[in-house]
Design a protein around this motif. Structure first.
Motif, mmCIF file in Angstrom:
data_model
loop_
_atom_site.group_PDB
_atom_site.id
_atom_site.type_symbol
_atom_site.label_atom_id
_atom_site.label_comp_id
_atom_site.label_asym_id
_atom_site.label_seq_id
_atom_site.Cartn_x
_atom_site.Cartn_y
_atom_site.Cartn_z
ATOM 1 N N VAL A 261 0.854 -1.188 0.000
ATOM 2 C CA VAL A 261 0.000 0.000 0.000
ATOM 3 C C VAL A 261 0.886 1.232 0.000
ATOM 4 N N GLU B 234 -7.450 -2.527 3.250
ATOM 5 C CA GLU B 234 -6.529 -2.460 2.114
ATOM 6 C C GLU B 234 -5.941 -3.829 1.809
ATOM 7 N N SER C 244 -8.351 0.295 8.607
ATOM 8 C CA SER C 244 -8.183 0.705 7.212
ATOM 9 C C SER C 244 -7.077 -0.099 6.540
ATOM 10 N N ARG C 245 -6.006 -0.405 7.262
ATOM 11 C CA ARG C 245 -4.942 -1.248 6.702
ATOM 12 C C ARG C 245 -5.474 -2.647 6.393
#
Length: 168
Positions: A103, A153, A149-150
């Motif tokens: 990411v 992703e 959020s990671r």
């Protein structure tokens, strides 16, 4: 309450901090109650939970949970209670590279890896569930928003739709 509603009453009693599956969907998808757990697995799961809780009690009040303790309880749950072990469960260094996501955040890139992978087949080729442990007090709130959020992703980067983010 009908007979099918009482089959899933346990779901409503769980503290999952949000609506993961509505009771209506539970009855639609799973009309009968889950099978009762085998007797030998219950003491193992109870012991793992006791170890996890005692680990939390020895820490400072309000301190972050320890990732190793969370993963220890998760391993016990997956191996002893659910029955995933051997090639059906990959831990840390046994996780294939295709289940990592790179990411870009601003000018830097970061590699995200799950902590555990449950495979849907005995050969260990089809991932069914990606698991990450979160040490923040609440998933998706405060400091937990970054981890959440990671994790999203990671799911998006690997093309998977099913994952479990746990904070104990």
């Amino acid at each position: 309450m009908s007979q099918t509603d009482t089959a899933h009453a346990w779901w409503s009693r769980l503290r999952h901090q949000g609506l993961l599956l509505s009771p209506v969907v539970m009855v639609e998808r799973f009309p009968t109650a889950p099978p009762a757990a085998k007797f030998p697995t219950l003491p193992k799961l109870r012991d793992a939970r006791t170890r996890f809780e005692s680990h939390l009690d020895t820490g400072k009040h309000g301190a972050d949970r320890d990732q190793a303790a969370i993963l220890g309880f998760t391993d016990s749950l997956l191996e002893n209670f659910v029955g995933h072990s051997g090639s059906r469960l990959a831990k840390q260094h046994n996780i294939p590279e295709n289940l990592t996501a790179v990411v870009r955040i601003g000018s830097r890139s970061d590699t995200i890896r799950p902590h555990r992978v449950v495979f849907g087949d005995a050969a260990g080729t089809t991932p069914a569930l990606l698991v990450m442990a979160d040490t923040s007090p609440q998933v998706g709130r405060g400091r937990g928003r970054t981890v959440y959020s990671r994790f999203l992703e990671l799911l998006r980067g690997t093309g998977h739709r099913l994952g479990l983010l746990t904070n104990g």
